[in-house]
Design a protein around this motif. Structure first.
Motif, PDB file in Angstrom:
ATOM      1  N   LEU A  26       0.843  -1.208   0.000  1.00 36.60           N
ATOM      2  CA  LEU A  26       0.000   0.000   0.000  1.00 36.60           C
ATOM      3  C   LEU A  26       0.874   1.254   0.000  1.00 36.60           C
ATOM      4  O   LEU A  26       0.508   2.271  -0.585  1.00 36.60           O
ATOM      5  N   ASN A  27       2.029   1.160   0.657  1.00 36.39           N
ATOM      6  CA  ASN A  27       2.906   2.329   0.770  1.00 36.39           C
ATOM      7  C   ASN A  27       4.033   2.330  -0.256  1.00 36.39           C
ATOM      8  O   ASN A  27       4.974   3.118  -0.141  1.00 36.39           O
ATOM      9  N   ALA A  28       3.914   1.471  -1.235  1.00 35.46           N
ATOM     10  CA  ALA A  28       4.910   1.448  -2.305  1.00 35.46           C
ATOM     11  C   ALA A  28       4.178   1.578  -3.645  1.00 35.46           C
ATOM     12  O   ALA A  28       3.751   2.670  -4.021  1.00 35.46           O
ATOM     13  N   GLU A  29       3.944   0.457  -4.323  1.00 37.29           N
ATOM     14  CA  GLU A  29       3.332   0.534  -5.658  1.00 37.29           C
ATOM     15  C   GLU A  29       1.966   1.234  -5.630  1.00 37.29           C
ATOM     16  O   GLU A  29       1.646   2.058  -6.495  1.00 37.29           O
ATOM     17  N   PHE A  30       1.166   0.914  -4.626  1.00 36.76           N
ATOM     18  CA  PHE A  30      -0.203   1.454  -4.606  1.00 36.76           C
ATOM     19  C   PHE A  30      -0.207   2.979  -4.456  1.00 36.76           C
ATOM     20  O   PHE A  30      -0.999   3.676  -5.092  1.00 36.76           O
ATOM     21  N   THR A  31       0.666   3.494  -3.602  1.00 41.61           N
ATOM     22  CA  THR A  31       0.745   4.944  -3.404  1.00 41.61           C
ATOM     23  C   THR A  31       1.140   5.638  -4.713  1.00 41.61           C
ATOM     24  O   THR A  31       0.550   6.656  -5.097  1.00 41.61           O
ATOM     25  N   ALA A  32       2.091   5.064  -5.422  1.00 40.58           N
ATOM     26  CA  ALA A  32       2.530   5.649  -6.703  1.00 40.58           C
ATOM     27  C   ALA A  32       1.403   5.577  -7.733  1.00 40.58           C
ATOM     28  O   ALA A  32       1.144   6.540  -8.475  1.00 40.58           O
ATOM     29  N   PHE A  33       0.705   4.434  -7.766  1.00 42.13           N
ATOM     30  CA  PHE A  33      -0.428   4.260  -8.686  1.00 42.13           C
ATOM     31  C   PHE A  33      -1.520   5.285  -8.367  1.00 42.13           C
ATOM     32  O   PHE A  33      -2.059   5.947  -9.265  1.00 42.13           O
ATOM     33  N   GLY A  34      -1.823   5.449  -7.078  1.00 45.01           N
ATOM     34  CA  GLY A  34      -2.851   6.406  -6.648  1.00 45.01           C
ATOM     35  C   GLY A  34      -2.479   7.834  -7.023  1.00 45.01           C
ATOM     36  O   GLY A  34      -3.327   8.610  -7.467  1.00 45.01           O
ATOM     37  N   ALA A  35      -1.199   8.175  -6.874  1.00 43.61           N
ATOM     38  CA  ALA A  35      -0.745   9.524  -7.237  1.00 43.61           C
ATOM     39  C   ALA A  35      -0.937   9.753  -8.733  1.00 43.61           C
ATOM     40  O   ALA A  35      -1.327  10.839  -9.167  1.00 43.61           O
ATOM     41  N   PHE A  36      -0.688   8.689  -9.523  1.00 39.21           N
ATOM     42  CA  PHE A  36      -0.862   8.816 -10.983  1.00 39.21           C
ATOM     43  C   PHE A  36      -2.342   8.969 -11.345  1.00 39.21           C
ATOM     44  O   PHE A  36      -2.724   9.892 -12.074  1.00 39.21           O
ATOM     45  N   ILE A  37      -3.180   8.079 -10.836  1.00 41.93           N
ATOM     46  CA  ILE A  37      -4.615   8.092 -11.212  1.00 41.93           C
ATOM     47  C   ILE A  37      -5.254   9.413 -10.797  1.00 41.93           C
ATOM     48  O   ILE A  37      -6.081   9.972 -11.519  1.00 41.93           O
ATOM     49  N   THR A  38      -4.908   9.898  -9.597  1.00 43.34           N
ATOM     50  CA  THR A  38      -5.549  11.119  -9.103  1.00 43.34           C
ATOM     51  C   THR A  38      -4.827  12.377  -9.589  1.00 43.34           C
ATOM     52  O   THR A  38      -5.280  13.477  -9.323  1.00 43.34           O
ATOM     53  N   ASP A  39      -3.704  12.185 -10.278  1.00 44.76           N
ATOM     54  CA  ASP A  39      -2.896  13.302 -10.775  1.00 44.76           C
ATOM     55  C   ASP A  39      -2.589  14.270  -9.631  1.00 44.76           C
ATOM     56  O   ASP A  39      -2.734  15.485  -9.758  1.00 44.76           O
TER      57      ASP A  39
END
Ligand SMILES: O=C(O)CCC(=O)C(=O)O
Ligand SMILES: [Fe+2]
Length: 241
Positions: free
Chosen positions: A121-134
């Motif tokens: 959650l604090n690695a790939e998911f956080t980066a993915f979330g930052a991308f999706i939410t811009d």
């Protein structure tokens, strides 16, 4: 059997999800994990021992372990009745929770693969979330596993937490294998006339992201629902501790 590595399904169209989030402040992504990863996560989520979470007497969240619930004995029933009274007047919630970050930091269920989820959650998911939410301020994710039994719910709220909570976006990873639309448990969005503008049935292997603040609730799970509603939920936050 080896434990699969948790990773986002490489087949996800992240660009399309990002466009949808930009347009609607909300996006749902089906098949967020490959089937073997989703199955591994679901098994952990279904079998761990949860605490009881509810809005407490001083309008502060309470989390009780199963042992603490036993110690409360008869008092517990009265506390839940008082919670219902407060919820009718104001705000409340009731569900089972497994606090991922606290469990990780305190060594609860040491060695259990659930802690790989917290790291992910604090690695790939956080980066993915930052991308999706811009949203480049997204720096970390908190999280809890939630289990809703018949009668469980979250009242109307907008996810704006305490002033220092720094919630940018809410996420849920749904792990409910089967659900019927009359079993309640929907994530409901409410408009300013009090109508429900959209309602989402609990799903399996589905990510939901929505912008904070938005008025929403989780509908009471029907007394006759045959299964529990399981998810991983939390917020993407900025770097502030
Ligand atoms: O479980 C959900 O669908 C939403 C949960 C939620 O609104 C919350 O935890 O604040
Ligand atoms: Fe919420």
């Amino acid at each position: 059997m080896t434990t699969p590595v948790i990773r986002i399904n490489p087949a996800i169209d992240a660009k399309a999800a990002r466009d949808a989030y930009k347009r609607d402040g909300f996006v749902q992504i089906a098949d967020i994990f490959e089937p073997h990863v989703a199955e591994h996560m679901a098994r952990m989520i279904e079998t761990l021992t949860y605490d009881l979470a509810f809005q407490g007497e001083e309008d502060k969240p309470v989390l009780l372990t199963q042992e603490e619930i036993r110690q409360q004995g008869q008092q517990m029933g009265q506390r839940i009745r008082n919670l219902m009274d407060r919820t009718g007047d104001n705000y409340g919630f009731l569900y089972q929770s497994y606090p991922l970050i606290t469990a990780y930091l305190t060594g609860r269920d040491a060695g259990h693969p659930i802690h790989r989820l917290t790291e992910w959650l604090n690695a790939e998911f956080t980066a993915f979330g930052a991308f999706i939410t811009d949203e480049p301020r997204v720096a970390k994710a908190d999280g809890q596993l939630t289990r809703y039994r018949p009668g469980d719910f979250i009242g109307l709220h907008d996810d704006v937490g305490p002033e220092d909570s720094h919630r940018l976006t809410a996420y849920t990873l749904g792990f409910t294998r089967r659900w019927r639309s009359d079993w309640g448990g929907q994530l409901l969005f409410h408009d300013n006339k009090g109508d429900v503008s959209r309602g989402f049935v609990p799903r399996f292997n589905t990510l939901t992201l929505f912008k904070v603040p938005q008025l929403h609730s989780v509908a009471v799970v029907a007394p006759y629902a045959k299964v529990h509603r399981h998810s991983v939920v939390g917020w993407l936050r900025d770097h502030t501790p």
